[in-house]
Motif scaffolding. Structure first.
Motif: not given
Length: 1228
Positions: A522-531, A540-550
């Motif tokens: 996302i070139p320009v982040s916004a407040v709603d992009d936090e999550g 495949y039954n697999i997922n790779i998670p992470c968290k983004v804080h704005i």
């Protein structure tokens, strides 16, 4: 077509009857044991095939049918013990016990299995005897139930027999299996007789099978021989012949039929088929000729038979024009008027055209010799692979470049270049290639030839996935770039999720995939992009998670305010302006008006909350208008904004609207804006309407109308309405205006529909049409038909098709150029325009008229030529009238013969070349048919009727032969030719009046002169002389004779004028003494048994003839076992002709039958082979034995696949294979 007899070397073949339709049970068969093989054609239809199977050595003895046709005898309890000991384990914790029940009573057997160590439900089957699976017998007399107790983890299986019958008694077996575990238990059921008398048994109806649409369908029919049922007429399906199929089939189906029945010479087949379709003329020399075609397998035996009208005529047989001489291959046989030719050991050279000559007459036929079927010598093998790999499935067949069809899950695969499946043929090897396998390619693939098939399972799995680089948690300042990256071991697509919601690529969100690397940017982040973000690879039954804080600096969210941050409030109302704020840490809020700060108390005050700040003004005044400043401050920065407060009011109501135009269900209304807009611009208007007699107003627009004109729609035609208007500004909605004057919607109808030309003559054109689709409340008064001549304004610039497509007429004429055909309205949908010049072209249109006026015209798209069209006459003679039409005297003759022809077709009739007397025969003619009617037919009405239909100079003719028959007259003079001993010889002449039908025989009666009571001596006698025997000596007799034809006996009989006296001898004649001739002879079969075929469900007979003195004792055997007291067989012996009738045989009745004749001088024996074929949807396919290698090979080439193709249920095949395997183990 008669079925050819196969060669003697053919093995005995039998096939089980077609399985009845069963309800699937949850138990089912184990995976891998339930194999279904179908024969597929090029179309999507699936036809069940019946292939006969030779019995193995272990199954040569037929089991007695104590139950139904599916019962192969009472199974011994040791049957289940023949399984391998390594597969036996104890699964039952409670086994079903033997029981006794009286006739008509109910009984339940219970079996319990512990599921403690089982991952899924075990498979349970109930059997009666050895083979009968009771799942197919579930119905009103048998119910199978199962339940599971979750606390104790015990499966309970119940078999309940309802209203037991005597034939339900016997040995039963319950089998349970789970993966490699197996357990079995046998138990007995005893049914005691009730005190009521046993009902009578209809042995003929006992052979009908249950489950075929009868009232007792679904019963537990264990013994079809002991069951009383109602006999219902059944439609007999005609015997199916492949050449009859070819005659009646569509040419596009020829190739499919040729492949299905093993016909390789398709070109030769079509030539012979064309020759076979020629109409065969009736022959005077042949009472019964050859069939159009015969078919026989290579190496088989075929029989040609003709029946001669005159047995003294010399007969010769020819093959391709060359005369056939008797030999070991060609055998001639005479039986009365029948002449028979046998061809033994047929080869491909015998595939030719044959004909037989009798004098000048000739009768021909075609013999087709079929090649042996193509066999699968090496079957397919199960294959497992990964997605994207190349897959090859190969098999080998018995012939090079054979026709082989591939199937996927029963659906045929085509070798289309666009298909992802490619078929490769290398001699006998056939290969199915999938370049890049996908997950959905997992299926069962099969290959089919004319003589066999093979199948294998393809399993396509995914490769294990590893995460090379996981996503990392990120903290991003508002407005900066968010860049998430991960790497996995496989090059597969995937999806990105935020807080569980799928993220799609857009102008703001960029998703990249290159090889094994996936990026989220996302070139320009916004407040709603936090999550919380997550990447999920496809499949495949697999997922790779992470968290983004704005990180969010202080910010005012003024998105809800108007232009220039202006807030409008109505005077006197309370304003509570809530401004959302954000920032981390939470910012401080300051409100001010000019240089004066706004405090948190008073009429104007500020209120602060964690995520918002409110400006409150109680009872707003106009002086409160002006700018207010809000300021946010925190460590990350500050934000400020000016908010303009404007105090306004609602506008005044507009004036009453005016209705300027009215339509069918609409109107057009206008109004003037209000004089005072309340300090705020008018945003739009709301419109309401109501019926004049009603008080309920209905809103017409839910979006503001910006204009001062509106078109209300969907009103009811003929009903009075009123409308009113509301003005709306930013503050609110004004009071309603005064209602308009009342108005009534009314409109013309839609144009007429389906305008077409009915008839055209030299001066008139008749048009027809359908009423308009929409008529309306004004009703329909009638129609106006208008026309004009072509050339007066005809539009040449636009085509008819394009005009119709655009909804425009194909011509453009002024109103005064159209001529009204009907000055007065017509209420009918058909009108004739008269007085038109011959040869001219006119254009026609029709309008519908009602009280509102004329509708839009409906145009006929093409110019109409005013000239009558001539249709040639054609007589449609019904099929039954193409032969002689026969009726008896006194019956009604009513014949309807349709014809076509225009204009004014003229019909004429003649009888035997003379006009018909209409006083005796009624003739009625219409435009489309003619009827000839005779109320009471007389013999004089017989003859040749000629029908002729004329249209101008065109003529069509037809001839009908009508024959009226009656009972014949009596014979002419009856003469006593001679009297000797107890015999009288009579002769007579045929009757003069044969009743217009051939004499079929005579009936001779005698009467004693004393009593004159007549007694019939001979009936249906064909000659004109007869000898009456065994008359009483001393009596005097008169004789009389009746003639007989198809209508019956003559009303009168001709009696002898003189009597015949049976005189006594004057003296005793002493007979000379002769030595008795020794007629003793040991048994000798003069006509042996012949190998033959039979169709399942239809009675079959085996015949032979024997002589011997003393009269030999005849016994019949099947497979060397004596046939005694079996109601399925009936044995006859008459004048040395021995007959064995097999009533409604099943495939298990096939085998070797022998007839033995024994007297005191010796014995003789003959035998033959009987094959019983099963008909599936009218297709008979005898097939040949299959020989497969591996575990599927059984005795004498009998394989699992062959038995399954023959219709044997899979559980029976499974039990039989285990029994054979056990025999092999014991032999080693």
């Amino acid at each position: 077509m008669p079925e050819p007899t196969k060669k003697d070397e053919t093995e005995n073949e039998s096939a089980p009857p077609p399985p009845e339709k069963t309800t699937p049970q949850e138990g089912g068969n184990e995976k891998g044991k339930d194999v279904v093989i179908r024969e597929m054609t090029s179309s999507s239809d699936e036809d069940d095939t019946s292939v006969s199977t030779p019995p193995a050595d272990g199954m040569s003895k037929p089991a007695e049918r104590k139950d139904s046709v599916w019962s192969l005898g009472e199974g011994a309890p040791e049957e289940s013990e023949k399984r391998d000991d390594t597969q036996r384990s104890t699964l039952f914790i409670e086994k079903p016990q033997s029981g006794t029940v009286s006739v008509g009573g109910n009984i339940t057997f219970i079996a319990k299995v512990e599921a403690k160590d089982l991952l899924r439900k075990p498979n349970v089957k109930w059997f009666k005897g050895k083979w009968m699976d009771l799942a197919s017998k579930a119905g009103k007399h048998l119910q199978l139930k199962e339940s599971f107790e979750r606390h104790t983890k015990i499966h309970t299986f119940e078999m309940q027999i309802i209203k037991a019958k005597e034939n339900y008694a016997g040995n039963y077996r319950c089998e349970v299996s789970y993966k490699d575990k197996f357990d079995s238990c046998s138990f007995d059921l005893e049914v005691t007789e009730s005190s009521q008398a046993a009902p009578s048994i209809d042995i003929r109806s006992a052979f009908k099978r249950s489950g075929e649409g009868q009232d007792d369908a679904g019963e537990l029919d264990f013994s079809g021989l002991l069951k009383r049922r109602e006999i219902k007429p059944q439609e007999e399906e005609p015997e199916v012949d492949v050449w009859e199929l070819l005659k009646n089939a569509n040419p596009s189906e020829y190739e499919k039929i040729a492949f299905q029945y093993g016909i390789t010479d398709l070109r030769g087949m079509l030539k012979r088929l064309k020759r076979m379709r020629r109409e065969v003329k009736k022959s005077a020399a042949f009472a019964k000729g050859l069939d159009p075609a015969y078919q026989v397998d290579k190496g088989g035996k075929v029989r040609f038979m003709v029946e001669l009208a005159d047995p003294t005529v010399e007969l010769k047989w020819y093959k391709n024009g060359q005369e056939i001489r008797p030999s070991a291959k060609y055998i001639f046989e005479h039986k009365g008027n029948q002449r028979i030719l046998f061809i033994n050991n047929c080869t491909m050279t015998d595939d030719a055209r044959y004909y037989v000559t009798a004098g000048d007459e000739k009768c021909s036929t075609e013999l087709f010799v079929r090649d042996p079927p193509i066999l699968v010598t090496k079957g397919l093998e199960d294959t497992s692979t990964y997605v994207g790999e190349r897959v090859e499935l190969s098999c080998e067949v018995s012939e090079d470049d054979a026709n082989v069809k591939w199937f996927r899950n029963g659906v045929e695969l085509s070798n289309d270049p666009k298909s992802r499946y490619r078929i490769k043929v290398e001699g006998k090897k056939h290969t199915l290639i999938i370049e890049e396998a996908a997950k959905n390619d997992t299926a069962t693939y099969s290959v089919m030839t004319t003589g066999g098939q093979s199948e294998a399972k393809l399993s396509v799995d995914l490769r294990p996935l590893k995460i090379s680089l996981a996503l990392e948690d990120q903290t991003v300042r508002l407005g900066q770039e968010i860049h998430l990256k991960c790497e996995i071991s496989e090059n597969v697509e995937g999806k990105w999720y935020k807080n569980g919601q799928l993220i799609e690529a857009s102008d703001r969100v960029k998703l990249y995939h290159k090889g094994r690397i996936h990026r989220f940017i996302i070139p320009v982040s916004a407040v709603d992009d936090e999550g919380e973000y997550m990447f999920v690879p496809d499949a495949y039954n697999i997922n790779i998670p992470c968290k983004v804080h704005i990180v969010d600096p202080p910010k005012l969210h003024l998105d809800g305010l108007g232009e220039n941050n202006t807030v409008t409030v109505v005077a006197g109302n309370k304003l509570r302006l809530e401004i959302p704020i954000s920032g981390e840490p939470p910012p401080k809020v300051f409100w001010s008006r000019g240089d004066k700060m706004v405090t948190d108390s008073g009429r104007i005050r500020a209120e602060t909350y964690p995520d918002s700040s409110c400006l409150v003004i109680d009872a707003a005044e106009r002086d409160d208008s002006g700018p207010f400043r809000i300021t946010l401050k925190n460590e990350a920065g500050e934000d400020t904004a000016l908010i303009n407060i404007k105090v306004v009011d609602v506008p005044d109501p507009p004036q009453a609207p005016n209705v300027t135009e009215v339509g069918e269900d609409w109107c057009i209304m206008t109004w003037e804006p209000p004089a005072n807009d309340g300090g705020s611009p008018i945003l739009g208007y709301f419109i309401e309407r109501k019926k004049k007699q009603s008080s309920r107003w209905m809103r017409l627009n839910f979006e503001l109308c910006k204009e001062t004109t509106f078109e209300p729609k969907k009103m009811i035609e003929g009903v009075a309405y009123e409308v009113r208007v509301f003005a709306v500004n930013a503050i609110g909605m004004s009071k309603p205006s005064m209602p308009s004057k009342s108005f009534v919607p009314l409109a013309v109808t839609s144009p007429p529909t389906l305008l077409a030309v009915d008839t055209v003559t030299d001066t008139t054109v008749t048009m027809k049409w359908r009423p308009p689709d929409q008529i309306g409340a004004a009703g329909l008064d009638g129609y106006v038909v208008e026309y004009c001549f072509e050339g007066n304004g005809f539009s040449q610039g636009i085509s008819t098709d394009l005009s119709e497509e655009l909804g425009e007429p194909p011509f453009n004429l002024e109103a005064d150029e159209w001529i009204v055909a009907n000055p007065e309205l017509t209420d009918k949908t058909k009108f004739t325009i008269s007085g038109l010049p011959t040869g001219s072209k006119i254009l026609v249109r029709v309008k519908a008229v009602n009280a509102a006026g004329e509708s839009e015209p409906k145009y006929y798209p093409q110019p109409i030529l005013v000239k009558e069209v001539i249709e040639p006459p054609k007589i449609r003679l019904p099929r039954h009238l193409k032969q002689t039409y026969t009726r008896r005297v006194g019956e009604t003759v009513n014949l309807v013969i349709p014809f076509q022809g225009k204009p004014r077709a003229k019909v004429s009739w003649e009888k035997n070349g003379s006009p018909i007397d209409k006083n005796e025969i009624n003739i009625r003619n219409t435009e489309n048919d003619t009827i000839i009617f005779i109320r009471k037919a007389e013999r004089g009405h017989s003859g040749e009727y000629n029908m002729k239909v004329e249209v101008e100079n065109l003529v069509d003719k037809a001839t009908i032969d009508i024959q009226i028959v009656d009972r014949p007259g009596p014979p002419e003079v009856v003469t006593i030719e001679d009297v000797w001993g107890e015999n009288v010889n009579l002769s007579w002449k045929p009757p003069k009046d044969d009743g217009n039908a051939a004499i079929t025989g005579y009936t001779i009666q005698k009467a004693d002169k004393k009593s004159m009571e007549w007694f019939t001596v001979i009936e249906h006698y064909h000659r004109t002389s007869a000898t009456i025997n065994e008359l009483v000596i001393g009596n005097e007799y008169y004789f009389r004779i009746f003639a007989e034809n198809m209508c019956g006996l003559s009303e009168d009989a001709t009696m002898t004028k003189e009597s015949a006296l049976i005189a006594k001898d004057g003296k005793v004649y002493k007979y000379p003494v002769y030595d008795d001739f020794d007629f003793s002879e040991r048994p000798l079969f003069t006509q042996p048994l012949v190998n033959t075929f039979a169709v399942a469900g239809y009675n079959a007979t085996l015949n032979c003839s024997v002589r011997g003195n003393p009269k030999p004792k005849i016994t019949w055997m099947k497979n060397k076992v004596l046939i005694m007291n079996d109601p399925r067989y009936r044995m006859f012996s008459n004048q040395g002709v021995c007959t064995l009738e097999i009533r409604k045989p099943s495939p298990y009745d096939g085998g070797t039958y022998s007839c033995r004749a024994v007297n005191e001088l010796g014995e003789a024996e003959v035998e033959c082979k009987l094959e019983v074929r099963v008909i599936y949807h009218g297709v008979i396919n005898p097939g040949e034995p299959l020989s497969l290698a591996g575990d599927n090979q059984l005795h004498s080439g009998l394989s699992f696949f062959r038995l399954l193709m023959d219709g044997v249920p899979p559980h029976i095949i499974d039990s039989y294979m285990r029994e054979v395997q056990g025999d092999k183990t014991e032999g080693k």
